[in-house]
Design a protein around this motif. Structure first.
Motif, PDB file in Angstrom:
ATOM      1  N   GLY A 170      51.187  66.097  29.717  1.00  0.00           N
ATOM      2  CA  GLY A 170      51.529  66.925  28.568  1.00  0.00           C
ATOM      3  C   GLY A 170      50.501  66.749  27.463  1.00  0.00           C
ATOM      4  O   GLY A 170      49.670  65.846  27.520  1.00  0.00           O
ATOM      5  N   ASN A 171      50.545  67.608  26.440  1.00  0.00           N
ATOM      6  CA  ASN A 171      49.487  67.490  25.435  1.00  0.00           C
ATOM      7  C   ASN A 171      49.712  66.371  24.424  1.00  0.00           C
ATOM      8  O   ASN A 171      48.990  66.258  23.444  1.00  0.00           O
ATOM      9  N   ASN A 172      50.714  65.504  24.678  1.00  0.00           N
ATOM     10  CA  ASN A 172      50.786  64.235  23.948  1.00  0.00           C
ATOM     11  C   ASN A 172      50.458  63.077  24.875  1.00  0.00           C
ATOM     12  O   ASN A 172      50.874  61.946  24.637  1.00  0.00           O
ATOM     13  N   LEU A 173      49.757  63.386  25.940  1.00  0.00           N
ATOM     14  CA  LEU A 173      49.336  62.389  26.930  1.00  0.00           C
ATOM     15  C   LEU A 173      50.499  61.775  27.700  1.00  0.00           C
ATOM     16  O   LEU A 173      50.381  60.691  28.239  1.00  0.00           O
ATOM     17  N   GLU A 174      51.640  62.464  27.752  1.00  0.00           N
ATOM     18  CA  GLU A 174      52.740  61.936  28.554  1.00  0.00           C
ATOM     19  C   GLU A 174      52.620  62.472  29.968  1.00  0.00           C
ATOM     20  O   GLU A 174      52.210  63.611  30.174  1.00  0.00           O
ATOM     21  N   LEU A 175      52.955  61.627  30.921  1.00  0.00           N
ATOM     22  CA  LEU A 175      52.844  62.015  32.325  1.00  0.00           C
ATOM     23  C   LEU A 175      53.985  62.969  32.677  1.00  0.00           C
ATOM     24  O   LEU A 175      55.150  62.632  32.554  1.00  0.00           O
ATOM     25  N   LEU A 176      53.650  64.178  33.111  1.00  0.00           N
ATOM     26  CA  LEU A 176      54.687  65.143  33.481  1.00  0.00           C
ATOM     27  C   LEU A 176      54.968  65.095  34.971  1.00  0.00           C
ATOM     28  O   LEU A 176      56.088  65.279  35.408  1.00  0.00           O
ATOM     29  N   ALA A 177      53.922  64.878  35.742  1.00  0.00           N
ATOM     30  CA  ALA A 177      54.120  64.848  37.191  1.00  0.00           C
ATOM     31  C   ALA A 177      52.991  64.079  37.821  1.00  0.00           C
ATOM     32  O   ALA A 177      51.864  64.062  37.321  1.00  0.00           O
TER      33      ALA A 177
END
Lengths: 358, 148
Positions: free
Chosen positions: A226-233
């Motif tokens: 995601g664009n906050n550097l969170e892992l989406l997949a």
């Protein structure tokens, strides 16, 4: 020796042998089941619109805006070609830059319409300009180095950098407000061997700039971020190579590490569009004719939201040259192949094309 | 008689010593070059799917067995465990030699320089040491019991 001891020894031997044999059989089963990855090839999910001869093989994709494709050039770093995908008109653009005397090594021009960025990770200076006048002005100058970068907003870059602490590759976002700030997430890339070579891969940004991605070159895995550097997949491809197969030299007296044998490339170039990840793979699955690789490149399509493999298709060679880089925007698939750019359209019968229009 | 008795006494100690050296050495060299060891296991046609836990399990097991050898109470157990482990290693080598065209080695340290036949001989010698150790240790225990 007492008989009980002998029985014990025989018992242990049988136990040892069966354990290893069972491990072997189970592993064989697992590997073969995966190894038998079978690609699905539906009939013509993409249609070729045209090939356009660029004259040189040094072009790369810089960006896309409003049916217009922008190509940068590695050997003439300030030269850009604009190609209208409807009329096929081309415009040659000369980028003006404030300071040409910097020790650039590999300048790249990347678009975030209406902006373009001129960057070279080895020189911690980034220029930014607009597509209207193509004048690149100094945007940031500091000590942030990166090995790969992609604009994801008018003031943000998705970057891969080397952690000063661990000396390993790390993904981050470089944001410029009043000052330049880099946010890193060192849990995204997962080290298998040295944390630099084995984690090498392509940075991706979706065509609507909302999601980021990273596709490892040497293992069967990609990340959607995601664009906050969170892992989406985090998803495995249909290939079976989980651990990068590369061999590295010892650090020499110049502090350099080299690959000592050609690595096993699992994923070559890739692109992200909505829920789709397209990956160019050189590897053949079961029941596939090796001859095809002399005529075309294989693209595998994954849906990261549903964690599935959808299907595969071919992108044919042009003048016996293979696909080098490709991107998907709306229903266009654009590939750089040798001296040419091939433009394809995705068929709505095979792709859900509800992406935001660009 | 006296000489043979002392040989008889000392054989398990030498055997135990050899095993400790072997296991500590190979386990350490595996840990020192852990990522490489893991990669080799990952490429092994036999254990690919289990490379993760096997790569931790083997060296840890080796160290545990080495520790058991130090404690006199557990020497016999340690011999049995080493015997079982050596049988497993040997089975692994035989399977790899016969069922795979791609042969990686991840034994650790200088042992990687051994050829595969040397490896089998090496392992069989160690199995022999373990069996001898077990035999003598068992007899000792029973005779101790008789005396006690």
């Amino acid at each position: 020796m007492k008989t009980t001891t002998i029985y014990r020894l025989i018992g242990l031997a049988i136990f040892g042998i069966t354990t290893v044999v069972i491990l072997f059989l189970l592993s064989e089963h697992e590997v073969h089941r995966n190894n038998a990855f079978v690609r699905r090839y539906p009939h013509h999910p993409i249609t070729k619109m045209f090939d356009f001869d660029l004259g040189y093989d040094s072009y790369y994709i810089a960006g896309y805006s409003n049916q217009e494709l922008f190509l940068g050039n590695h050997t003439a770093p300030l030269h850009v070609i604009k190609l209208n995908l409807i009329t096929k008109d081309t415009t040659h653009i000369r980028v003006q830059i404030e300071d040409k005397n910097l020790p650039f090594k590999s300048v790249k021009i990347k678009l975030f319409p209406p902006y373009f960025f001129v960057m070279d990770g080895t020189v911690p200076v980034i220029f930014r300009g607009t597509l209207r006048d193509w004048e690149a002005k100094l945007w940031i100058k500091n000590n942030i180095y990166f090995t790969k970068g992609l604009p994801i907003d008018s003031n943000e870059l998705f970057v891969r950098s080397i952690s000063s602490k661990t000396k390993e590759s790390v993904l981050g976002i470089l944001k410029v407000t009043d000052t330049a700030n880099i946010v890193l997430n060192n849990t995204l890339l997962q080290k298998q061997i040295d944390g630099v070579f084995d984690v090498d891969g392509s940075l991706l940004v979706s065509s609507d700039y909302q999601t980021l991605g990273y596709v490892y070159y040497y293992r069967n895995e990609f990340l959607v971020i995601g664009n906050n550097l969170e892992l989406l997949a985090k998803q495995q491809t249909i290939d079976t190579v989980k651990i990068a197969r590369i061999s590295l030299s010892e650090i020499d007296d110049r502090g350099e590490v080299k690959m000592t044998s050609p690595p096993l490339e699992i994923n070559k170039s890739a692109t992200l569009s909505g829920e789709y990840i397209f990956i160019n793979s050189k590897r053949l699955g079961k029941y596939e004719d090796g001859e095809m690789l002399n005529q075309a490149s294989i693209i595998d399509l994954y849906d990261w939201k549903n964690k599935t493999y959808k299907f595969s298709f071919y992108v044919y060679d042009v003048d016996k040259k293979k696909i080098k880089e490709f991107k998907v925007w709306n229903d266009y698939l654009i590939a750089i192949i040798g001296n040419s750019v091939s433009v394809y359209k995705l068929k709505s019968s095979h792709f859900e094309l509800n992406n935001t229009k660009l | 008689m006296k000489l043979s008795k002392s040989i008889y006494q000392i054989t398990p100690t030498i055997g135990a010593f050899l095993f400790i050296v072997l296991f500590v050495y190979t386990a350490t060299s595996k840990f020192l070059d852990f990522s490489n060891f893991q990669t080799q296991l990952g490429q092994s046609p036999l254990l690919t799917a289990y490379a993760d836990w096997v790569s931790w399990g083997i060296p840890i097991l080796e160290l545990i067995i080495a520790a058991l050898f130090i404690m006199p109470k557990y020497t016999l157990l340690a011999f049995y465990a080493s015997y079982a482990l050596m049988v497993m290693f040997t089975t692994y080598i035989i399977i790899i030699l016969n069922f795979s065209d791609f042969i990686p080695c991840s034994c650790g340290g200088v042992l990687e320089k051994l050829s595969w036949t040397d490896h089998i001989v090496f392992n069989i010698v160690f199995i022999g040491i373990a069996v001898t150790g077990i035999a003598i240790q068992t007899r000792k225990k029973t005779s101790e019991k008789r005396i006690g």
